[in-house]
Scaffold this active site. Sequence first.
Site, PDB file in Angstrom:
ATOM      1  N   HIS A   6      37.923  29.300  52.105  1.00 19.66           N
ATOM      2  CA  HIS A   6      38.015  30.729  52.384  1.00 19.66           C
ATOM      3  C   HIS A   6      39.186  31.032  53.313  1.00 19.66           C
ATOM      4  O   HIS A   6      39.740  30.143  53.943  1.00 19.66           O
ATOM      5  CB  HIS A   6      36.701  31.288  52.966  1.00 19.66           C
ATOM      6  N   GLU A  53      36.573  35.863  53.747  1.00 21.38           N
ATOM      7  CA  GLU A  53      35.624  36.135  54.825  1.00 21.38           C
ATOM      8  C   GLU A  53      36.131  37.317  55.632  1.00 21.38           C
ATOM      9  O   GLU A  53      37.257  37.296  56.134  1.00 21.38           O
ATOM     10  CB  GLU A  53      35.502  34.914  55.735  1.00 21.38           C
ATOM     11  N   HIS A  72      50.665  37.153  53.698  1.00 22.66           N
ATOM     12  CA  HIS A  72      49.868  37.897  52.731  1.00 22.66           C
ATOM     13  C   HIS A  72      48.879  36.972  52.033  1.00 22.66           C
ATOM     14  O   HIS A  72      49.039  35.762  52.051  1.00 22.66           O
ATOM     15  CB  HIS A  72      50.754  38.588  51.690  1.00 22.66           C
ATOM     16  N   GLU A 122      49.405  40.265  47.678  1.00 24.94           N
ATOM     17  CA  GLU A 122      50.332  40.175  46.559  1.00 24.94           C
ATOM     18  C   GLU A 122      49.519  40.053  45.271  1.00 24.94           C
ATOM     19  O   GLU A 122      48.653  39.188  45.160  1.00 24.94           O
ATOM     20  CB  GLU A 122      51.246  38.961  46.709  1.00 24.94           C
TER      21      GLU A 122
END
Length: 133
Positions: A6, A53, A72, A122
């Site tokens: 994550h 998360e 990003h 993105e």
Amino acid sequence: MAKMIHSMLRVLDEARSTHFYADTLGIKPVGRFEFESFTLVYLANDEQTFELELTINHGRTEPYNLGEGYGHLAVSVADVQREHVRMEAAGHPVTPVKALENKGHVVGQFFFLTDPDGYKIEVLQRGAPGRFV
């Protein structure tokens, strides 16, 4: 070997953020854990095992300073043009679709989406550079 599981973003408003990510990327809460001073919400969909998360610090009212170190997140989609039109029509902040070129050849198309807390995402056409896009 390590496996990426994550990435975490700090957000101000749980409902606003979970709605945004469900509406734009189709990722929805799959787990929620409330603690005394913060709440963790895990978002995912059936496309992957990687989760986003969201951390909501209770009582926080000021936007987070993203600083100059954040880059990003990136997601891939089947039709980048269609997703751009859909997100723009829904009023989400998106940049124009651009082509990624290398030595005169288009190797991908993408645009950037900004979430309610200012994080950049993105959105890439599937098949763009990268191992698992």
